[in-house]
Design an enzyme around this catalytic site. Structure first.
Site, PDB file in Angstrom:
ATOM      1  N   ASP A  42      25.971  41.575  -6.127  1.00  0.00           N
ATOM      2  CA  ASP A  42      25.983  41.008  -7.477  1.00  0.00           C
ATOM      3  C   ASP A  42      25.747  42.127  -8.476  1.00  0.00           C
ATOM      4  O   ASP A  42      25.145  43.160  -8.139  1.00  0.00           O
ATOM      5  CB  ASP A  42      24.891  39.948  -7.615  1.00  0.00           C
ATOM      6  CG  ASP A  42      25.158  38.957  -8.746  1.00  0.00           C
ATOM      7  OD1 ASP A  42      25.515  37.800  -8.458  1.00  0.00           O
ATOM      8  OD2 ASP A  42      25.017  39.351  -9.918  1.00  0.00           O
ATOM      9  N   ASN A  95      33.328  35.493  -4.599  1.00  0.00           N
ATOM     10  CA  ASN A  95      32.879  34.447  -5.512  1.00  0.00           C
ATOM     11  C   ASN A  95      32.532  34.954  -6.905  1.00  0.00           C
ATOM     12  O   ASN A  95      32.444  34.163  -7.845  1.00  0.00           O
ATOM     13  CB  ASN A  95      31.649  33.766  -4.885  1.00  0.00           C
ATOM     14  CG  ASN A  95      30.873  32.910  -5.846  1.00  0.00           C
ATOM     15  OD1 ASN A  95      31.327  31.840  -6.244  1.00  0.00           O
ATOM     16  ND2 ASN A  95      29.692  33.366  -6.246  1.00  0.00           N
ATOM     17  N   TYR A 161      40.358  32.394 -18.487  1.00  0.00           N
ATOM     18  CA  TYR A 161      39.723  31.869 -17.270  1.00  0.00           C
ATOM     19  C   TYR A 161      40.745  31.118 -16.425  1.00  0.00           C
ATOM     20  O   TYR A 161      40.854  31.328 -15.208  1.00  0.00           O
ATOM     21  CB  TYR A 161      38.562  30.950 -17.645  1.00  0.00           C
ATOM     22  CG  TYR A 161      37.869  30.325 -16.448  1.00  0.00           C
ATOM     23  CD1 TYR A 161      36.875  31.026 -15.759  1.00  0.00           C
ATOM     24  CD2 TYR A 161      38.197  29.045 -16.014  1.00  0.00           C
ATOM     25  CE1 TYR A 161      36.241  30.465 -14.661  1.00  0.00           C
ATOM     26  CE2 TYR A 161      37.568  28.479 -14.913  1.00  0.00           C
ATOM     27  CZ  TYR A 161      36.597  29.187 -14.244  1.00  0.00           C
ATOM     28  OH  TYR A 161      35.966  28.628 -13.149  1.00  0.00           O
ATOM     29  N   LYS A 165      42.098  32.092 -12.607  1.00  0.00           N
ATOM     30  CA  LYS A 165      41.917  31.229 -11.444  1.00  0.00           C
ATOM     31  C   LYS A 165      43.252  30.801 -10.832  1.00  0.00           C
ATOM     32  O   LYS A 165      43.347  30.605  -9.608  1.00  0.00           O
ATOM     33  CB  LYS A 165      41.066  30.020 -11.824  1.00  0.00           C
ATOM     34  CG  LYS A 165      39.627  30.373 -12.193  1.00  0.00           C
ATOM     35  CD  LYS A 165      38.917  31.117 -11.075  1.00  0.00           C
ATOM     36  CE  LYS A 165      37.451  31.392 -11.391  1.00  0.00           C
ATOM     37  NZ  LYS A 165      36.759  32.088 -10.276  1.00  0.00           N
ATOM     38  N   ILE A 194      30.137  22.196 -10.803  1.00  0.00           N
ATOM     39  CA  ILE A 194      29.023  22.408  -9.887  1.00  0.00           C
ATOM     40  C   ILE A 194      27.800  22.799 -10.714  1.00  0.00           C
ATOM     41  O   ILE A 194      27.917  23.491 -11.734  1.00  0.00           O
ATOM     42  CB  ILE A 194      29.339  23.511  -8.863  1.00  0.00           C
ATOM     43  CG1 ILE A 194      30.687  23.245  -8.173  1.00  0.00           C
ATOM     44  CG2 ILE A 194      28.223  23.624  -7.826  1.00  0.00           C
ATOM     45  CD1 ILE A 194      30.769  21.971  -7.368  1.00  0.00           C
ATOM     46  N   THR A 196      25.544  24.969 -11.674  1.00  0.00           N
ATOM     47  CA  THR A 196      25.281  26.401 -11.627  1.00  0.00           C
ATOM     48  C   THR A 196      24.929  26.888 -13.027  1.00  0.00           C
ATOM     49  O   THR A 196      25.169  26.190 -14.015  1.00  0.00           O
ATOM     50  CB  THR A 196      26.536  27.162 -11.152  1.00  0.00           C
ATOM     51  OG1 THR A 196      27.573  26.995 -12.130  1.00  0.00           O
ATOM     52  CG2 THR A 196      27.010  26.666  -9.792  1.00  0.00           C
TER      53      THR A 196
END
Length: 257
Positions: A42, A95, A161, A165, A194, A196
């Protein structure tokens, strides 16, 4: 240590980018609980280091690595260190990603487009490139790239974005065709909403707006990071041995509308 419901990864090595929080952290934990040696990568080194240190104290095998996936040299070093530490690379979850600042296409900036695509799309390409080279040496491996339901449809206000994707799915399908006969499976996962930090940032921490997102889902709730982790581990497992080049939607029914 826990007995994982996600299969047996004893003796395997898994690499997870964007592992500092959310889906990445949950997936790295799931791999560890399933017996894998896990590399948590990360750009937030403090978060992955804290997680790795905690898991090592609990008896798991873990390694924290700082990596900005938009930097190809850092990605190469990440994979090299994974292999030098644990000897191989069996599974990877690419991810790491960021959300775009809200702006319609005509109002969006070149700088913002580059920021988002450099991480979300070029970063996935860079990770796959170096992971594939190691997996080719082994003659085996499984890669899961993180796309989104936004990779399968439009969404006003976040063009960079959405483009990134969609691109992840194209990269995934192409690499899957290139390496399927060489013992390496490449698939993508397309999460819906989700719980997050990124999802909460989208609504600027507004709990009412977040609750509205929950109600908008056919299943009636927001997804959990652990539910994405379960899907990723399945895609990397022998149970998914005939799944190649697939974009698996895990969204509580949103894409079924």
């Amino acid at each position: 240590m826990k007995t994982s419901e996600n299969g047996n990864y004893a003796g395997k090595v898994a690499l997870v980018t964007g592992a500092g929080s959310g889906m990445g952290l949950a997936t790295a934990r799931a791999f560890a609980e399933a017996g894998a040696s896990v590399v948590l990568a990360d750009a937030n080194e403090k978060s992955v280091r804290a997680a790795a240190e905690k898991w090592i104290s609990e008896g798991y095998k873990a390694l924290a690595i700082y990596c900005d996936v938009s930097d190809d040299a850092q990605v190469a070093a990440m994979v090299d260190r994974t292999v030098s530490t644990f000897g191989r690379l069996d599974a990877a979850f690419n991810n790491a990603g960021v959300m775009a600042k809200v702006a319609e296409t005509a109002d969006s900036s070149l700088e913002e487009f580059d920021r988002v695509t450099n991480i979300n799309l070029r970063g996935v390409w860079s990770c796959m490139k170096h992971e594939l080279r190691q997996m080719l040496r082994q003659g085996s491996g499984a890669i899961v790239n993180c796309s989104s339901i936004g990779g399968m449809r439009g969404n006003p206000g976040i063009p960079s974005y959405i483009a990134s994707k969609h691109g992840v799915i194209g990269l995934t399908r192409t690499a899957a065709l290139e390496y399927a006969a060489k013992g390496i499976r490449v698939n993508a996962i397309c999460p819906g909403t989700i719980d997050t930090p990124i999802a909460r940032d989208v609504v600027s921490g507004d709990e009412k707006a977040f609750d509205a997102l929950s109600r908008s889902s056919p299943i009636g709730r927001i997804g959990k990071p652990e539910e994405i982790a379960s899907a990723v581990l399945w895609l990397c497992s022998p149970g998914a041995s005939y799944v190649v080049g697939h974009a698996l939607v895990v969204d509580g029914g949103l894409a079924a509308r």
